[in-house]
Motif scaffolding. Structure first.
Motif, short mmCIF file in Angstrom:
data_model
loop_
_atom_site.label_atom_id
_atom_site.label_comp_id
_atom_site.label_asym_id
_atom_site.label_seq_id
_atom_site.Cartn_x
_atom_site.Cartn_y
_atom_site.Cartn_z
N ASP A 107 0.82 -1.21 0.00
CA ASP A 107 0.00 0.00 0.00
C ASP A 107 0.86 1.27 0.00
O ASP A 107 0.66 2.18 0.81
CB ASP A 107 -0.96 -0.01 1.19
N GLN A 108 1.81 1.32 -0.94
CA GLN A 108 2.63 2.52 -1.10
C GLN A 108 1.76 3.67 -1.60
O GLN A 108 0.96 3.50 -2.53
CB GLN A 108 3.76 2.25 -2.08
N GLN A 109 1.89 4.84 -0.97
CA GLN A 109 1.06 5.99 -1.30
C GLN A 109 1.88 7.10 -1.94
O GLN A 109 3.10 7.16 -1.80
CB GLN A 109 0.40 6.54 -0.03
N GLU A 110 1.17 7.99 -2.60
CA GLU A 110 1.76 9.23 -3.10
C GLU A 110 1.06 10.40 -2.40
O GLU A 110 -0.15 10.39 -2.25
CB GLU A 110 1.56 9.35 -4.62
N PRO A 111 1.82 11.38 -1.95
CA PRO A 111 1.17 12.52 -1.28
C PRO A 111 0.25 13.27 -2.23
O PRO A 111 0.51 13.36 -3.43
CB PRO A 111 2.35 13.38 -0.83
N GLU A 112 -0.83 13.79 -1.68
CA GLU A 112 -1.73 14.61 -2.48
C GLU A 112 -1.25 16.06 -2.45
O GLU A 112 -0.73 16.53 -1.43
CB GLU A 112 -3.16 14.50 -1.93
N ASP A 113 -1.41 16.75 -3.57
CA ASP A 113 -0.93 18.13 -3.69
C ASP A 113 0.56 18.23 -3.32
O ASP A 113 1.01 19.25 -2.80
CB ASP A 113 -1.75 19.06 -2.79
N GLU A 114 1.29 17.17 -3.56
CA GLU A 114 2.74 17.08 -3.42
C GLU A 114 3.25 17.08 -1.97
O GLU A 114 4.32 16.59 -1.70
CB GLU A 114 3.43 18.23 -4.19
N ASP A 115 2.50 17.65 -1.04
CA ASP A 115 3.03 17.72 0.32
C ASP A 115 2.01 17.37 1.40
O ASP A 115 2.21 17.67 2.57
CB ASP A 115 3.59 19.13 0.59
N TRP A 116 0.91 16.72 1.02
CA TRP A 116 -0.07 16.31 2.02
C TRP A 116 0.05 14.79 2.19
O TRP A 116 -0.31 14.03 1.32
CB TRP A 116 -1.49 16.70 1.64
N PHE A 117 0.55 14.40 3.35
CA PHE A 117 0.74 12.99 3.66
C PHE A 117 -0.38 12.58 4.62
O PHE A 117 -0.45 13.06 5.75
CB PHE A 117 2.11 12.77 4.30
N PHE A 118 -1.22 11.68 4.19
CA PHE A 118 -2.47 11.38 4.89
C PHE A 118 -2.41 10.00 5.56
O PHE A 118 -1.71 9.10 5.10
CB PHE A 118 -3.66 11.43 3.94
N ILE A 119 -3.13 9.88 6.65
CA ILE A 119 -3.22 8.59 7.34
C ILE A 119 -4.30 7.74 6.68
O ILE A 119 -5.11 8.23 5.88
CB ILE A 119 -3.50 8.78 8.84
N GLU A 120 -4.34 6.47 7.02
CA GLU A 120 -5.28 5.56 6.36
C GLU A 120 -6.70 5.76 6.85
O GLU A 120 -7.64 5.78 6.06
CB GLU A 120 -4.86 4.10 6.59
N VAL A 121 -6.91 5.90 8.16
CA VAL A 121 -8.25 6.01 8.71
C VAL A 121 -8.33 7.28 9.55
O VAL A 121 -7.61 7.41 10.54
CB VAL A 121 -8.62 4.79 9.59
N SER A 122 -9.17 8.21 9.14
CA SER A 122 -9.33 9.43 9.94
C SER A 122 -10.80 9.66 10.25
O SER A 122 -11.24 9.51 11.39
CB SER A 122 -8.76 10.64 9.17
N GLU A 123 -11.59 10.01 9.27
CA GLU A 123 -13.01 10.25 9.50
C GLU A 123 -13.78 8.95 9.47
O GLU A 123 -14.67 8.75 10.29
CB GLU A 123 -13.57 11.21 8.46
#
Length: 310
Positions: free
Chosen positions: A294-310
């Motif tokens: 589950d390798q991710q890419e940041p959104e908008d280049e600098d937003w690193f998000f967790i898997e479960v938030s809301e």
């Protein structure tokens, strides 16, 4: 991401549902051969009424495993928080060993909306409890506790309050083997810092700990750096820093820290590592089962998000 499936098995047992549509005179398996789900539905009867019917329909003195489902929200007239009911009924559950509090899926309530109360009374009411797992953390409260029997403690949340993390760290749990905390992000109440984790990372109060999960965190790099020199790691069999915003910076700190080759499992699933760093981690840990899926890419280049938030 939300959680969309109820538990099918818990504590090694098949989950059997008892909700507001269950007939109390139905055919049920032997009480000690099932994990009993007790919950209501949106606009259904109150959780208190469902729980009362369950206690009449099932010999609760033989129940070893409970899964508590949807109990409503504060804006519902019928909302009844389960901890008080459970504590009051403790004498009717002398065999209870495993409790999952909050088997609630996204269609019922987003994880950050699940409203709790003080769960401290559970430890007094059920001194034989060996496993406690809690989903959701809104209004969740906990005071430091002592339990000689507890072996598993898990918190699933989009934001675990620092007060709860500090209470766990100050608790006396000499036989705890498995500790897992989804720390979440500050927007959803996850305001714990690395300093709050320090007593856990020292391992002084957790002599039996063999698995540590510090997961689903927006400060995953800082946690990785702290774990790299944490005394507790030397006695672990498995370590999880999964589900969070782990980048090459955090992985570099892990590789520069104490050896991790004694681990059976290192879980880094859902991460932001580069391909080159993934190769370095795998090469540095031969013989260790490393999960780098589950390798991710940041959104908008600098937003690193967790898997479960809301």
């Amino acid at each position: 991401m939300s959680i969309h499936a109820h538990l099918h098995r818990y504590g090694g047992l098949r989950v059997v549902r008892f909700d507001d549509e269950t007939k109390a005179d139905g055919k049920f398996p032997p009480p000690d051969q099932a994990a009993w789900y007790v919950g209501t539905t949106f606009n259904g009867e109150s959780f208190g009424d469902t729980f009362a019917r369950f206690m009449k329909a099932v010999d609760t003195t033989r129940v070893t495993t409970l899964v508590i489902g949807y109990w409503g929200a504060s804006h519902d007239r019928s909302c009844t928080y389960p901890v008080e009911l459970l504590a009051e009924a403790a004498d009717s559950f002398p065999a209870l060993r495993a409790l999952f509090l909050g088997d609630i899926v996204g269609e019922e309530s987003e994880i950050s909306w699940i409203e709790h109360s003080d769960i401290t009374p559970l430890f007094t009411a059920f001194p034989g409890l060996e496993s406690l797992e809690v989903r959701g953390a809104s209004e969740l409260r906990l005071e430091p506790v002592r339990s000689d029997r507890l072996q598993t403690l898990r918190f699933e949340s989009g934001g675990l309050p620092a007060e709860v993390v500090r209470a766990v760290a100050a608790s006396d749990l000499p036989n705890l083997r498995y500790l897992d905390m989804w720390l979440g992000e500050e927007n959803y109440g996850g305001n714990a810092t690395v300093a709050d984790l320090a007593p856990l990372l020292s391992g002084e109060r957790l002599p039996a700990l063999r698995h540590l999960g510090l997961e689903n965190s927006e400060i995953q790099d800082e946690i990785a750096a702290a774990v790299a020199s944490a005394p507790v790691v030397a006695r672990l069999k498995s370590l999880s820093l999964a589900m969070g915003a782990l980048t090459d910076r955090g992985a570099e700190a892990l590789l520069a820290g104490q050896p991790l080759t004694h681990l059976d499992v290192l879980d880094l699933r859902h991460h932001f590592l580069s391909d080159a760093m993934m190769q370095r981690v795998e090469a540095a840990l031969p013989g260790v089962e490393v999960d780098l899926s589950d390798q991710q890419e940041p959104e908008d280049e600098d937003w690193f998000f967790i898997e479960v938030s809301e």
